[in-house]
Scaffold this motif. Structure first.
Motif, short mmCIF file in Angstrom:
data_model
loop_
_atom_site.label_atom_id
_atom_site.label_comp_id
_atom_site.label_asym_id
_atom_site.label_seq_id
_atom_site.Cartn_x
_atom_site.Cartn_y
_atom_site.Cartn_z
N ALA A 40 0.83 -1.21 0.00
CA ALA A 40 0.00 0.00 0.00
C ALA A 40 0.86 1.25 0.00
N LYS A 41 1.89 1.26 0.84
CA LYS A 41 2.82 2.39 0.90
C LYS A 41 3.49 2.59 -0.46
N TYR A 42 3.97 1.50 -1.06
CA TYR A 42 4.68 1.60 -2.34
C TYR A 42 3.75 2.13 -3.43
N PHE A 43 2.53 1.63 -3.45
CA PHE A 43 1.55 2.09 -4.44
C PHE A 43 1.32 3.60 -4.33
N LEU A 44 1.10 4.09 -3.12
CA LEU A 44 0.85 5.52 -2.95
C LEU A 44 2.12 6.35 -3.19
N ASP A 45 3.27 5.84 -2.78
CA ASP A 45 4.53 6.54 -3.09
C ASP A 45 4.66 6.77 -4.59
N CYS A 46 4.28 5.78 -5.37
CA CYS A 46 4.43 5.85 -6.82
C CYS A 46 3.33 6.68 -7.48
N GLU A 47 2.11 6.60 -6.99
CA GLU A 47 0.97 7.14 -7.73
C GLU A 47 0.39 8.44 -7.17
N ALA A 48 0.53 8.69 -5.88
CA ALA A 48 -0.08 9.89 -5.30
C ALA A 48 0.72 11.14 -5.69
N LYS A 49 0.02 12.17 -6.09
CA LYS A 49 0.67 13.42 -6.48
C LYS A 49 0.71 14.44 -5.34
N LYS A 50 -0.25 14.36 -4.44
CA LYS A 50 -0.33 15.32 -3.34
C LYS A 50 -0.31 14.66 -1.98
N LEU A 51 -0.85 13.48 -1.88
CA LEU A 51 -0.99 12.80 -0.61
C LEU A 51 0.38 12.39 -0.05
N ALA A 52 0.67 12.82 1.18
CA ALA A 52 1.91 12.44 1.85
C ALA A 52 1.73 11.09 2.54
N VAL A 53 2.76 10.25 2.49
CA VAL A 53 2.65 8.88 2.98
C VAL A 53 3.70 8.62 4.05
N GLY A 54 3.26 8.07 5.19
CA GLY A 54 4.17 7.65 6.26
C GLY A 54 4.04 6.16 6.50
N TYR A 55 5.13 5.55 6.93
CA TYR A 55 5.19 4.11 7.17
C TYR A 55 6.07 3.94 8.41
N ILE A 56 5.44 3.72 9.58
CA ILE A 56 6.16 3.88 10.85
C ILE A 56 5.82 2.74 11.80
N THR A 57 6.82 2.16 12.44
CA THR A 57 6.57 1.14 13.45
C THR A 57 5.88 1.78 14.66
N SER A 58 4.99 1.05 15.26
CA SER A 58 4.06 1.62 16.24
C SER A 58 4.73 2.37 17.38
N ASN A 59 5.74 1.77 17.99
CA ASN A 59 6.33 2.40 19.17
C ASN A 59 7.08 3.69 18.81
N GLU A 60 7.62 3.76 17.61
CA GLU A 60 8.24 5.00 17.16
C GLU A 60 7.17 6.06 16.91
N PHE A 61 6.06 5.64 16.38
CA PHE A 61 4.95 6.57 16.16
C PHE A 61 4.50 7.17 17.49
N VAL A 62 4.53 6.37 18.54
CA VAL A 62 4.13 6.85 19.87
C VAL A 62 5.17 7.79 20.45
N HIS A 63 6.43 7.43 20.35
CA HIS A 63 7.50 8.20 21.00
C HIS A 63 8.05 9.34 20.16
N ALA A 64 7.88 9.26 18.86
CA ALA A 64 8.35 10.32 17.97
C ALA A 64 7.20 10.67 17.01
N THR A 65 6.10 11.07 17.59
CA THR A 65 4.88 11.34 16.83
C THR A 65 5.10 12.48 15.83
N PRO A 66 4.78 12.26 14.56
CA PRO A 66 4.99 13.32 13.56
C PRO A 66 4.21 14.59 13.91
N GLN A 67 4.85 15.71 13.78
CA GLN A 67 4.20 16.99 14.06
C GLN A 67 3.03 17.25 13.10
N ALA A 68 3.10 16.69 11.91
CA ALA A 68 2.06 16.93 10.91
C ALA A 68 0.77 16.16 11.21
N LEU A 69 0.82 15.23 12.15
CA LEU A 69 -0.36 14.43 12.47
C LEU A 69 -1.48 15.32 13.00
#
Length: 329
Positions: A40-69
């Protein structure tokens, strides 16, 4: 259970109606639940023109939560039993930041469901051949990605993707039949190796990574690393010598040339190579415009055959664990 296409379409539609826009999507999980999102990530990386895509292991998402969220974000999470603590917490954090959440699980009424705006209960069985591969966890990730792209930006090959999904089970079953004998040869040739390097590129790199961490390391206790075919020549190829064990998942499509280059080198310098070629095993039965996006799902399904053969040859069942679910961690 609703058809994956209908369910995914309805979920994305409901989310888009509940907020002004979705500008970012994050795929979040641990281990195989994260790597299952790679197609799914690869598909959107290749095809999306505007949509930003993140792919993050859960505990990193918790401890280093993206500011853009935030409220313009969609977080898609997966946990087999719906109770992986890191993933449940990631869902809670996502919701607290105002993001929409979709939880994928095999277990309804689980903790992940409590923190998910929408829930998908996917098909799973100990014997994968009993479940349509287009209804499994990783396939749902790709279904959701397809609908998100179609309903936000539009996708020129949308109908071809839907058609490919409809054909996918037949293509997988034929591929699995083709590799039965090869899997037995592989098992005998690799059963005594102390290390096996997994390789792949493009749509199949996630499958290579999953095989390395979830099967070889976790379920077989064989030392392993996953190496991107394009990165092989930027350090890892130095370990190649006579008999070095590699398994390379060769994809079809734009990154196949990267695999070809690595294959030539490994063979030239005597590496021990198990090649699993999506082209030779039938992926080209799918529509040309989208077939490469199914290579990762295809390779994962074929590896089920190889993994069973390897575990039997080593007398080491895939259910064997030393630490997981047994000790505090």
């Amino acid at each position: 259970m609703s058809h994956p296409h209908q369910q995914s379409r309805q979920i994305i539609s409901a989310i888009l109606q509940s907020r002004p826009a979705i500008e970012r999507v994050y795929f979040v999980g641990c281990g195989g639940s994260l790597t299952g999102f790679y197609p799914a990530k690869y598909f959107l990386d290749c095809e999306a023109k505007k949509l930003a895509v993140g792919y993050i292991t859960s505990n990193e998402f918790v401890h280093a939560t993206p500011q853009a969220l935030g409220e313009n974000s969609l977080v898609i999470l997966a946990s087999q039993q719906g109770n992986t603590p890191e993933t449940v917490e990631a869902a809670r954090v996502a919701r607290a930041k105002g993001a929409a959440t979709v939880g994928l699980t095999f277990a309804p009424a689980s903790p992940l469901c409590e923190h998910s705006d929408e829930v998908i209960e996917y098909r799973w069985a100990r014997y994968p051949e009993t479940v349509n591969p287009a209804q499994q966890k990783a396939a749902y990730g790709l279904w959701l990605a397809l609908e998100l792209l179609q309903q936000t930006e539009g996708y020129a090959h949308y109908e071809a993707m839907v058609s490919a999904f409809e054909q996918f089970e037949e293509v997988v079953r034929e591929g699995q039949r083709k590799v039965q004998e090869d899997a037995q040869r592989f098992a005998q040739a690799y059963k005594d190796d102390k290390v096996i390097y997994m390789m792949g590129s493009g749509p199949s790199f996630g499958a290579a990574h999953q095989q390395s961490i979830c099967i070889l390391l976790e379920m077989q206790w064989i030392n392993s690393a996953s190496v991107h075919s394009g990165e092989y020549f930027h350090g890892p190829f130095e370990i190649t010598e006579e008999g070095t064990p590699f398994v390379l998942l060769q994809s079809e499509g734009r990154t196949r040339a990267l695999d070809d280059r690595a294959i030539r080198f490994i063979r030239q310098y005597g590496g021990k190579l198990q090649l699993i070629d999506a082209r030779e095993l039938g992926i080209n039965a799918l529509p040309e415009t989208v077939r490469d996006y199914f290579c990762g799902l295809f390779h994962t399904a074929l590896l089920d055959v190889y993994n069973l053969a390897l575990s039997q040859a080593r007398h080491h069942p895939l259910t064997t664990r030393r630490y997981m679910w047994k000790v505090e961690y």
